[in-house]
Design a protein around this motif. Structure first.
Motif, PDB file in Angstrom:
ATOM      1  N   SER A 141      -4.040  -4.249  -5.508  1.00  0.00           N
ATOM      2  CA  SER A 141      -5.462  -4.572  -5.717  1.00  0.00           C
ATOM      3  C   SER A 141      -6.087  -5.214  -4.480  1.00  0.00           C
ATOM      4  O   SER A 141      -7.086  -5.900  -4.582  1.00  0.00           O
ATOM      5  CB  SER A 141      -5.613  -5.489  -6.926  1.00  0.00           C
ATOM      6  N   GLU A 142      -5.506  -4.990  -3.314  1.00  0.00           N
ATOM      7  CA  GLU A 142      -5.978  -5.614  -2.076  1.00  0.00           C
ATOM      8  C   GLU A 142      -6.994  -4.742  -1.343  1.00  0.00           C
ATOM      9  O   GLU A 142      -6.883  -4.521  -0.144  1.00  0.00           O
ATOM     10  CB  GLU A 142      -4.781  -5.901  -1.170  1.00  0.00           C
ATOM     11  N   PHE A 143      -8.000  -4.258  -2.033  1.00  0.00           N
ATOM     12  CA  PHE A 143      -8.944  -3.343  -1.404  1.00  0.00           C
ATOM     13  C   PHE A 143     -10.022  -4.033  -0.585  1.00  0.00           C
ATOM     14  O   PHE A 143     -10.650  -3.399   0.257  1.00  0.00           O
ATOM     15  CB  PHE A 143      -9.604  -2.448  -2.462  1.00  0.00           C
ATOM     16  N   GLU A 168      -9.760   2.127  -7.706  1.00  0.00           N
ATOM     17  CA  GLU A 168      -9.231   0.769  -7.557  1.00  0.00           C
ATOM     18  C   GLU A 168      -8.562   0.299  -8.845  1.00  0.00           C
ATOM     19  O   GLU A 168      -7.501  -0.330  -8.816  1.00  0.00           O
ATOM     20  CB  GLU A 168     -10.349  -0.212  -7.199  1.00  0.00           C
ATOM     21  N   GLU A 169      -9.178   0.610  -9.982  1.00  0.00           N
ATOM     22  CA  GLU A 169      -8.634   0.198 -11.272  1.00  0.00           C
ATOM     23  C   GLU A 169      -7.278   0.855 -11.537  1.00  0.00           C
ATOM     24  O   GLU A 169      -6.347   0.208 -12.020  1.00  0.00           O
ATOM     25  CB  GLU A 169      -9.624   0.561 -12.386  1.00  0.00           C
ATOM     26  N   LYS A 205     -14.476   2.626  -7.724  1.00  0.00           N
ATOM     27  CA  LYS A 205     -14.149   1.533  -8.657  1.00  0.00           C
ATOM     28  C   LYS A 205     -13.046   1.974  -9.622  1.00  0.00           C
ATOM     29  O   LYS A 205     -12.132   1.211  -9.933  1.00  0.00           O
ATOM     30  CB  LYS A 205     -15.393   1.105  -9.445  1.00  0.00           C
ATOM     31  N   TRP A 247       0.837  -1.206   0.000  1.00  0.00           N
ATOM     32  CA  TRP A 247       0.000   0.000   0.000  1.00  0.00           C
ATOM     33  C   TRP A 247       0.869   1.251   0.000  1.00  0.00           C
ATOM     34  O   TRP A 247       0.663   2.174  -0.782  1.00  0.00           O
ATOM     35  CB  TRP A 247      -0.941   0.041   1.207  1.00  0.00           C
ATOM     36  N   PHE A 271      -5.152   1.962  -9.222  1.00  0.00           N
ATOM     37  CA  PHE A 271      -4.176   1.346  -8.318  1.00  0.00           C
ATOM     38  C   PHE A 271      -3.760  -0.030  -8.814  1.00  0.00           C
ATOM     39  O   PHE A 271      -2.593  -0.399  -8.738  1.00  0.00           O
ATOM     40  CB  PHE A 271      -4.730   1.246  -6.891  1.00  0.00           C
ATOM     41  N   SER A 272      -4.710  -0.784  -9.327  1.00  0.00           N
ATOM     42  CA  SER A 272      -4.414  -2.131  -9.799  1.00  0.00           C
ATOM     43  C   SER A 272      -3.544  -2.105 -11.066  1.00  0.00           C
ATOM     44  O   SER A 272      -2.512  -2.773 -11.130  1.00  0.00           O
ATOM     45  CB  SER A 272      -5.722  -2.875 -10.078  1.00  0.00           C
ATOM     46  N   LYS A 273      -3.955  -1.325 -12.056  1.00  0.00           N
ATOM     47  CA  LYS A 273      -3.250  -1.303 -13.344  1.00  0.00           C
ATOM     48  C   LYS A 273      -1.928  -0.550 -13.289  1.00  0.00           C
ATOM     49  O   LYS A 273      -0.932  -0.985 -13.866  1.00  0.00           O
ATOM     50  CB  LYS A 273      -4.139  -0.687 -14.421  1.00  0.00           C
TER      51      LYS A 273
END
Length: 138
Positions: free
Chosen positions: A61-63, A51-52, A48, A23, A54-56
């Motif tokens: 992606s640990e939300f 989150e996308e 959403k 994080w 942060f993931s990409k």
């Protein structure tokens, strides 16, 4: 072995440390990118979309069920790289973080952009102040 280690529901300590590090790395990379002019539209995005990003972009992606909103700091204070001669040395974010306009909950606030030459030390100072974590006390 601690008596609590076998209780269902306790967080795995090592997994917790790994998650905190993931994080911190992702959030501080986002702060640096925003200071550099990237992702300036993140303040208007829903959880959403955040989150996308942060993931990409940052591999985080640990939300779980956390809904995260990113907002701009609205106070007047700035990062201070100097400490007054007669003052007790403090972290460079002391005044910013003392300001009532700065808060850290599930809404994570991006600190004000410092001068270009102080970006690296400001980012390290922000991390040391503990405000890169959603659930820090202080």
């Amino acid at each position: 072995m601690s008596i609590k280690e076998g209780i269902t529901g306790d967080e795995n300590y090592v997994a917790g440390l790994i998650g905190n590090d993931a994080w911190r790395t992702a959030f501080l990379r986002l702060v640096a990118d925003i200071w550099e002019g990237e992702h300036s539209d993140i303040f208007n995005k829903g959880y959403k979309e955040v989150e996308e990003i942060f993931s990409k972009e940052y591999g985080f992606s640990e939300f779980s069920n956390l809904r995260l909103k990113i907002s701009e700091y609205e106070g007047e204070e700035k990062y201070n790289h100097e400490v007054e001669k007669d003052a007790t040395p403090t972290n460079g974010w002391f005044k910013v973080l003392e300001d009532d306009n700065y808060y850290a909950t599930i809404e994570m606030m991006i600190p004000p952009k410092p001068e270009e030459k102080y970006m690296a030390s400001a980012l390290a100072s922000f991390m040391a102040a503990g405000k890169a974590y959603p659930f820090t006390i202080g």
